[in-house]
Design a protein around this motif. Structure first.
Motif, PDB file in Angstrom:
ATOM      1  N   ILE A 313       0.836  -1.202   0.000  1.00  0.00           N
ATOM      2  CA  ILE A 313       0.000   0.000   0.000  1.00  0.00           C
ATOM      3  C   ILE A 313       0.872   1.253   0.000  1.00  0.00           C
ATOM      4  O   ILE A 313       0.573   2.248  -0.642  1.00  0.00           O
ATOM      5  N   PHE A 314       1.968   1.210   0.756  1.00  0.00           N
ATOM      6  CA  PHE A 314       2.792   2.408   0.887  1.00  0.00           C
ATOM      7  C   PHE A 314       3.962   2.434  -0.080  1.00  0.00           C
ATOM      8  O   PHE A 314       4.861   3.255   0.043  1.00  0.00           O
ATOM      9  N   LYS A 316       4.191   3.242  -3.253  1.00  0.00           N
ATOM     10  CA  LYS A 316       4.369   4.453  -4.036  1.00  0.00           C
ATOM     11  C   LYS A 316       4.899   5.530  -3.093  1.00  0.00           C
ATOM     12  O   LYS A 316       4.215   5.998  -2.206  1.00  0.00           O
ATOM     13  N   ASP A 318       5.023   8.357  -1.652  1.00  0.00           N
ATOM     14  CA  ASP A 318       4.291   9.623  -1.710  1.00  0.00           C
ATOM     15  C   ASP A 318       4.789  10.516  -0.586  1.00  0.00           C
ATOM     16  O   ASP A 318       4.468  10.317   0.570  1.00  0.00           O
ATOM     17  N   SER A 321       1.926  12.023   1.654  1.00  0.00           N
ATOM     18  CA  SER A 321       0.834  11.254   2.272  1.00  0.00           C
ATOM     19  C   SER A 321       0.899  11.193   3.786  1.00  0.00           C
ATOM     20  O   SER A 321      -0.103  11.272   4.457  1.00  0.00           O
TER      21      SER A 321
ATOM     22  N   PHE B 117      -2.159   6.383   8.177  1.00  0.00           N
ATOM     23  CA  PHE B 117      -1.539   6.991   7.009  1.00  0.00           C
ATOM     24  C   PHE B 117      -2.160   6.567   5.687  1.00  0.00           C
ATOM     25  O   PHE B 117      -1.767   7.049   4.640  1.00  0.00           O
ATOM     26  N   LYS B 121      -4.729   6.106   0.133  1.00  0.00           N
ATOM     27  CA  LYS B 121      -4.063   4.995  -0.515  1.00  0.00           C
ATOM     28  C   LYS B 121      -4.938   3.764  -0.639  1.00  0.00           C
ATOM     29  O   LYS B 121      -4.665   2.875  -1.422  1.00  0.00           O
ATOM     30  N   VAL B 122      -5.977   3.695   0.186  1.00  0.00           N
ATOM     31  CA  VAL B 122      -6.895   2.560   0.110  1.00  0.00           C
ATOM     32  C   VAL B 122      -8.308   3.094   0.011  1.00  0.00           C
ATOM     33  O   VAL B 122      -8.565   4.259   0.311  1.00  0.00           O
TER      34      VAL B 122
END
Lengths: 326, 444
Positions: A313-314, A316, A318, A321, B117, B121-122
């Motif tokens: 999920i993390f 990329k 970013d 974010s 976080f 993203k989801v």
């Protein structure tokens, strides 16, 4: 009660699980501790942010492997746990305090407390440094085989060099991780410091092997290990200059970890409390180890599965974010 | 008082575990409530729920992290300071602690990352799943830890070998030992009750200050339901717990009630100061028949007196007795508060600034005090044993230089105190800032 001892060498299997858990811990928490070690040298706030944001969502899960390692050791080899842990009272307590410091620094960094992120960066750096150093000290003490001596003191030459080795290894892991994440714009700085950290690591591990290796039977394996390390160091140095998203560098650092760790294993086996108790003499009851092994084997796929999911999920990178939940 | 290794190790354990328990007591209830808020935000689509969630998740994050860090301390302290205990019982309890890490700790620590976080993203649904996983993780953690702790109180399913080491005989009996389930639900409901009062305290603060009134109403409605349900369940669970303790740990019950001589029927001491040395109570004020009624559900029930047991096997009666009254007293106060609130709600007066809101603000941390008091009752009441009736505390401690333990104890006091102050300061700043809308970037 299920007793797996009838089907396999249970203490050996549990020892394999412990080794696996420690290895995963070193790789995972190694890189976020390593980020802490190098963050103080970050040339700008932009670099700092990039480093912190890359580890913010995953450090808590990474740290859990440390608890797992401790609990598994406690459960599978209680005699070893109950002998070694009190002997390492001071380094363990210092490590615990520093772990608290590291967690708090990461947690409060994003909150606008005191308006001074420098303080949290300093605490984060020092805590990461202390944790890494103490983990090295603990490894060195266990490897020295002198823990059961009356004169044992945790602060000696071997344990200090071991500490420096682990600090530099974790810093390398942090570098490898940041190269892998390809955080915007930090690449050139990372490559610049990587050479120094690599040099420090090579010096430290050579010094460690030199002081520690006294057993004639191991010279051949030590030479092989040194040979592999030098090859990997060379490949790593070359991979540094490759600008594209470099998982190569990260994998090579992981090889350093595996090699260093194999040195530990070769010297330890079959002892778990050198040189008094083997993994067979320090084991928990068969029923306990059976339940432990079954639980671990059953749960590991799920743990690894959802951990990989969180990393994905993390993936990329970013930069923005991790600031969103302010 | 000799500050030997045993006393210092006990002080250190008491201090570190008391600090630690505050945070899971908040996070178990708060994660559950956050899941409810997120569910409401998904089903109604209203921004107000998002704002509430995003404010409270900051508080949750701090509490969760401090809980984790202080928890890591506990898992290593069992080795550094209680190595003989570790050696003797790890065959039985080791797998339980390992299962806690394997099933619960990893789950909550990993999904916390997405919870904090993973907003953009989801998908919103996946984020809700992450919140639920964290909530599940906290309750599952409590499951295994309380199973181990309850086994120490009412050991079962084991045998002791000649060398004094405990061996497991029947895993189901070990995990589901006689006091486990009641203690588990009592602890979990206590957490919900505690957290609801914290939320209600914050909501009352907003009503008094006349800001964020719509948010305050939502806080009142959601946390209020949890408080109301807990106020019914918790006394019932406490009652069952008392019956359970009377069966399996009668000495502890006698200490809780301050009953020195066997009584049938037994009176209930509303207030007293038990005198350990003289084996009697000073300043006693009691109601006849009531202890028998509460503990045995009959007016003539016999309660054994503390003197029936050897003096060296008894806990510190003063501490256990007074802590028990603190816990029950706070619990009753919370129950009365809930009843009054329901009455006011039915009269449509609950959301106008009222004296009850000042009372809620005052009462907001009271659940935590009750939780600490309750844990003091059960753990000090277990003394002088670590495994009730079988392994004494003095035979459980590590052989370590007492100067080292003094240093580590001081270290914990200093670090935890600083941590506590910083955490409180930050949480207050989050509360006073309130559930403001952060921006349009984070639509759900």
């Amino acid at each position: 009660m299920i007793n797996l001892a009838n089907y396999l060498d249970l203490p050996f299997a549990c020892a394999c699980v412990v080794v696996f858990v420690i290895l995963v811990y070193v790789i995972l928490d190694g890189f976020d501790l390593g980020c802490g070690v190098i963050c103080i040298f970050a040339p700008s706030k932009f670099h700092e942010e990039a480093i912190m944001n890359s580890i913010a969502p995953v450090w808590d899960g990474n740290e859990t492997w440390l608890v797992m390692a401790g609990m598994f050791l406690f459960s599978a080899f209680p005699l070893a746990f109950s002998i070694i842990v009190p002997l390492l009272y001071s380094p363990l307590m210092i490590m615990l305090f520093a772990l608290i410091g590291r967690g708090i620094a990461l947690e409060f960094r994003l909150k606008s407390l005191f308006n001074q992120t420098f303080i949290w960066k300093l605490i984060f750096h020092i805590s990461s440094l202390v944790v890494s150093f103490m983990q090295g000290v603990i490894t060195g003490c266990i490897l020295s085989g002198k823990m059961l001596n009356v004169e044992f003191s945790w602060f000696n030459l071997l344990s200090c060099i071991s500490g420096i080795t682990v600090v530099s290894l974790y810093a390398l892991l942090g570098i490898g991780w940041l190269l892998f994440k390809n955080q915007n714009g930090v690449h050139s700085w990372i490559v610049y410091i990587a050479r120094y950290v690599l040099g420090l690591y090579l010096l430290a591990i050579l010094a460690f092997i030199y002081i520690h290796a006294k057993y004639p039977g191991h010279y051949q394996t030590i030479l092989t290990i040194l040979f592999v390390i030098i090859i990997c160091a060379f490949l790593f140095y070359r991979a540094l200059n490759n600008k594209t998203a470099s998982i190569k560098a990260f994998l090579l650092v992981i090889s350093f970890v595996i090699i260093s760790f194999s040195y530990v294993i070769i010297h330890m086996y079959p002892w778990i409390v050198p040189f008094k108790y083997t993994i067979w003499s320090a084991k928990a009851s068969d029923a306990s180890q059976s339940l432990l092994l079954m639980s671990a084997l059953f749960c590991m796929p799920f743990i690894i599965g959802y951990s990989l999911y969180v990393y994905y999920i993390f993936h990329k990178s970013d930069h923005e974010s991790t600031k969103t939940y302010k | 008082m000799v500050f030997d290794t045993l006393l210092l190790a006990r002080l250190q354990f008491a201090f570190t575990i008391s600090f630690h328990i505050i945070f899971p007591s908040i996070t178990i209830g708060l994660s559950f409530w956050l899941a409810i808020i997120e569910f409401l935000s998904l089903t109604t689509g209203k921004q107000i729920y998002v704002n509430i969630y995003k404010m409270w998740i900051k508080i949750f994050s701090i509490c969760f992290t401090i809980g984790v860090l202080s928890g890591i301390v506990m898992s290593y302290q069992i080795g550094t300071n209680w190595s003989l205990f570790s050696l003797k019982i790890s065959n039985v309890l080791g797998p339980l602690f390992s299962l806690e890490v394997l099933t619960a700790f990893f789950l909550e620590a990993s999904f916390l990352g997405i919870m904090l976080f993973g907003w953009n993203k989801v998908s919103p649904r996946m984020h809700f799943v992450a919140t639920c996983m964290v909530a599940l993780g906290t309750s599952l953690s409590a499951f295994w830890i309380l199973s181990a702790n309850s086994w120490m109180q009412t050991p079962n399913g084991f045998r002791i070998a000649d060398d004094g080491i405990f061996y497991p005989v029947h895993w189901w009996k070990i995990i589901f030992n006689p006091s486990f389930l009641v203690r588990y639900f009592h602890t979990v409901i206590a957490s919900h009750f505690t957290t609801s009062f914290i939320i209600l305290g914050v909501a009352s603060y907003y009503i008094v200050k006349q800001k964020f009134l719509n948010e305050a109403k939502i806080l009142f409605r959601t946390a209020g339901v949890i408080a109301a349900l807990s106020s019914i369940l918790q006394p019932m669970l406490g009652d069952i717990h008392g019956l359970n303790s009377l069966t399996h740990q009668p000495l502890k019950v006698s200490a809780m009630e301050g009953i020195w001589n066997t009584e049938s029927p037994a009176a209930f001491r509303i207030f007293a100061i038990p005198n350990n040395k003289q084996e009697k109570n000073d300043f006693e004020f009691k109601i006849p028949y009531l202890s028998s009624l509460i503990l045995t559900h009959s007016l003539n029930g016999k309660i054994l007196g503390l003197k029936e047991w050897k003096k060296e096997d008894r806990p510190n009666v003063t501490v256990v007795f007074l802590a028990f009254r603190v816990m029950v007293g706070i619990g009753l106060a919370m129950l009365v508060t809930v009843i009054i609130s329901i009455i006011l709600y039915c009269q449509n007066k609950l959301f106008q600034s009222n004296i009850i809101h000042y009372w809620y603000i005052l009462m907001s941390p009271c659940g935590l005090i009750a939780v600490l008091a309750g844990w003091i009752v059960t753990e000090v009441g277990r003394q002088p044993f670590t495994v009730y009736g079988l392994l004494k505390t003095q035979d459980s401690v590590s052989i370590v230089d007492n100067v080292k333990v003094l240093h580590s104890l001081l270290g914990f006091v200093v670090i935890y105190s600083i941590l506590f102050v910083i955490a409180i300061y930050y949480i207050f700043s989050v509360i006073t800032k309130g559930p403001v809308n952060i921006g349009t970037k984070h639509n759900m």
